[in-house]
Every structure is written in C-alpha cells, then in structure tokens.
Design a protein around this motif. Structure first.
Motif, PDB file in Angstrom:
ATOM      1  N   LEU A  58      49.383   1.257  66.773  1.00 44.12           N
ATOM      2  CA  LEU A  58      48.394   1.684  67.926  1.00 44.12           C
ATOM      3  C   LEU A  58      48.184   0.714  69.154  1.00 44.12           C
ATOM      4  CD1 LEU A  58      46.076   3.725  68.670  1.00 44.12           C
ATOM      5  CD2 LEU A  58      44.480   2.101  67.381  1.00 44.12           C
ATOM      6  N   ILE A  59      48.344  -0.416  68.713  1.00 45.11           N
ATOM      7  CA  ILE A  59      48.364  -1.446  69.663  1.00 45.11           C
ATOM      8  C   ILE A  59      49.398  -1.271  70.850  1.00 45.11           C
ATOM      9  CG2 ILE A  59      48.297  -3.945  70.212  1.00 45.11           C
ATOM     10  CD1 ILE A  59      46.593  -4.228  67.733  1.00 45.11           C
ATOM     11  N   PHE A  60      50.557  -1.496  70.161  1.00 42.43           N
ATOM     12  CA  PHE A  60      51.928  -1.209  70.980  1.00 42.43           C
ATOM     13  C   PHE A  60      52.013   0.246  71.735  1.00 42.43           C
ATOM     14  CE2 PHE A  60      56.371  -0.053  71.342  1.00 42.43           C
ATOM     15  CZ  PHE A  60      56.845  -1.169  72.191  1.00 42.43           C
ATOM     16  N   PHE A  61      51.453   1.352  71.211  1.00 45.38           N
ATOM     17  CA  PHE A  61      51.366   2.462  71.913  1.00 45.38           C
ATOM     18  C   PHE A  61      50.367   2.493  73.225  1.00 45.38           C
ATOM     19  CE2 PHE A  61      49.493   6.693  72.357  1.00 45.38           C
ATOM     20  CZ  PHE A  61      50.625   7.368  72.657  1.00 45.38           C
ATOM     21  N   SER A  62      49.185   1.690  72.768  1.00 43.99           N
ATOM     22  CA  SER A  62      48.501   1.526  74.035  1.00 43.99           C
ATOM     23  C   SER A  62      48.973   0.790  74.943  1.00 43.99           C
ATOM     24  CB  SER A  62      47.043   1.031  73.351  1.00 43.99           C
ATOM     25  OG  SER A  62      46.023   0.694  74.443  1.00 43.99           O
ATOM     26  N   VAL A  74      49.686  -5.509  79.511  1.00 46.17           N
ATOM     27  CA  VAL A  74      48.803  -6.705  79.037  1.00 46.17           C
ATOM     28  C   VAL A  74      47.115  -6.077  78.775  1.00 46.17           C
ATOM     29  CG1 VAL A  74      47.780  -8.846  79.583  1.00 46.17           C
ATOM     30  CG2 VAL A  74      50.432  -8.571  79.732  1.00 46.17           C
ATOM     31  N   ALA A  75      46.926  -5.429  79.661  1.00 48.48           N
ATOM     32  CA  ALA A  75      45.708  -4.761  79.640  1.00 48.48           C
ATOM     33  C   ALA A  75      45.355  -3.890  78.574  1.00 48.48           C
ATOM     34  CB  ALA A  75      45.293  -4.043  80.922  1.00 48.48           C
ATOM     35  N   GLY A  76      46.492  -3.050  78.075  1.00 48.59           N
ATOM     36  CA  GLY A  76      46.340  -2.066  77.239  1.00 48.59           C
ATOM     37  C   GLY A  76      46.484  -2.694  75.748  1.00 48.59           C
ATOM     38  N   GLU A 106      40.079  -2.725  67.719  1.00 51.41           N
ATOM     39  CA  GLU A 106      40.523  -3.121  66.659  1.00 51.41           C
ATOM     40  C   GLU A 106      39.762  -4.190  66.023  1.00 51.41           C
ATOM     41  OE1 GLU A 106      42.684  -1.503  64.491  1.00 51.41           O
ATOM     42  OE2 GLU A 106      43.067   0.026  65.936  1.00 51.41           O
ATOM     43  N   LEU A 107      39.440  -5.275  66.553  1.00 51.17           N
ATOM     44  CA  LEU A 107      38.667  -6.290  66.021  1.00 51.17           C
ATOM     45  C   LEU A 107      37.057  -6.097  65.943  1.00 51.17           C
ATOM     46  CD1 LEU A 107      40.382  -9.282  67.862  1.00 51.17           C
ATOM     47  CD2 LEU A 107      40.466  -8.800  65.397  1.00 51.17           C
ATOM     48  N   LYS A 108      36.875  -5.205  66.833  1.00 50.26           N
ATOM     49  CA  LYS A 108      35.323  -4.709  66.865  1.00 50.26           C
ATOM     50  C   LYS A 108      35.144  -3.643  65.753  1.00 50.26           C
ATOM     51  CE  LYS A 108      31.578  -2.674  69.542  1.00 50.26           C
ATOM     52  NZ  LYS A 108      31.218  -1.430  68.888  1.00 50.26           N
ATOM     53  N   ALA A 109      36.011  -2.865  65.367  1.00 50.00           N
ATOM     54  CA  ALA A 109      35.896  -2.015  64.387  1.00 50.00           C
ATOM     55  C   ALA A 109      35.999  -2.754  62.995  1.00 50.00           C
ATOM     56  CB  ALA A 109      37.209  -1.171  64.550  1.00 50.00           C
ATOM     57  N   GLN A 110      36.898  -3.869  62.972  1.00 48.24           N
ATOM     58  CA  GLN A 110      36.863  -4.606  61.904  1.00 48.24           C
ATOM     59  C   GLN A 110      35.708  -5.405  61.527  1.00 48.24           C
ATOM     60  OE1 GLN A 110      39.897  -7.502  62.148  1.00 48.24           O
ATOM     61  NE2 GLN A 110      40.479  -7.440  59.881  1.00 48.24           N
ATOM     62  N   ARG A 111      35.141  -5.911  62.386  1.00 47.76           N
ATOM     63  CA  ARG A 111      33.897  -6.671  62.604  1.00 47.76           C
ATOM     64  C   ARG A 111      32.888  -5.598  61.975  1.00 47.76           C
ATOM     65  NH1 ARG A 111      31.445  -8.798  67.710  1.00 47.76           N
ATOM     66  NH2 ARG A 111      30.771  -6.554  67.592  1.00 47.76           N
ATOM     67  N   ASP A 112      32.780  -4.586  62.546  1.00 45.86           N
ATOM     68  CA  ASP A 112      31.800  -3.619  62.359  1.00 45.86           C
ATOM     69  C   ASP A 112      31.775  -3.139  60.650  1.00 45.86           C
ATOM     70  OD1 ASP A 112      30.546  -3.706  64.621  1.00 45.86           O
ATOM     71  OD2 ASP A 112      31.560  -1.843  65.282  1.00 45.86           O
ATOM     72  N   GLN A 113      33.002  -3.093  60.264  1.00 46.06           N
ATOM     73  CA  GLN A 113      33.222  -2.614  58.759  1.00 46.06           C
ATOM     74  C   GLN A 113      32.647  -3.743  57.746  1.00 46.06           C
ATOM     75  OE1 GLN A 113      37.234  -1.599  58.214  1.00 46.06           O
ATOM     76  NE2 GLN A 113      36.908   0.457  58.854  1.00 46.06           N
TER      77      GLN A 113
END
Length: 79
Positions: free
Chosen positions: A5-9, A59-61, A69-76
């Motif tokens: 997902l990160i690479f695709f973005s 770089v921005a993507g 991804e890090l925010k979703a991981q922190r929320d979990q």
C-alpha cells in the motif's frame, strides 16, 4: 505496516507529480507551441521538471501512507 500500500501510494503520487512537473515546464515557455531553450543546460528542462515532480510526489505519497499506517496501528494499540 502494509508495504504494498505504501509503495502503491508512492507510485500514484509520483505520476501526479510528474504531470504537475510537465505542466510547470510548459507554463514556463513563452510560446506554448514551441519549446525554446537557449542554453544547453535548459534543453532538457522539461524532462528534469518531470523527474523532480515524480521524486517529490513519491516522497510525499510514501510519507503520507506511512503516517496513515502508523496512526492506524497506534489506534489499534490504544483500544
């Protein structure tokens, strides 16, 4: 973290950045129909703008996807 997902973005925003770079190169011309660059360093300027735009877009993507991804991981972890 989902690397695909990160690479695709990053790839998608790189494409958008290259289009913006090509647009900036065209807007920099006096006459839109003819590419006029006098110096040797400016003859491939439109290609450089596209590469710069693609690099910044990638770089921005990647940065945006990593933060998401890090925010979703922190929320979990919090719940």
């Amino acid at each position: 973290m989902n690397i695909r997902l990160i690479f695709f973005s990053g790839v998608i925003t790189a494409l958008i950045g290259s289009v913006i770079g090509l647009g900036a190169a065209q807007l920099g011309q006096r006459d839109f129909n003819h590419l006029r660059y006098e110096g040797k360093s400016y003859q491939n300027l439109y290609r450089n703008y596209a590469l710069i735009g693609a690099g910044l877009g990638f770089v921005a993507g990647v940065g945006q996807a990593c933060v998401r991804e890090l925010k979703a991981q922190r929320d979990q972890e919090e719940s």
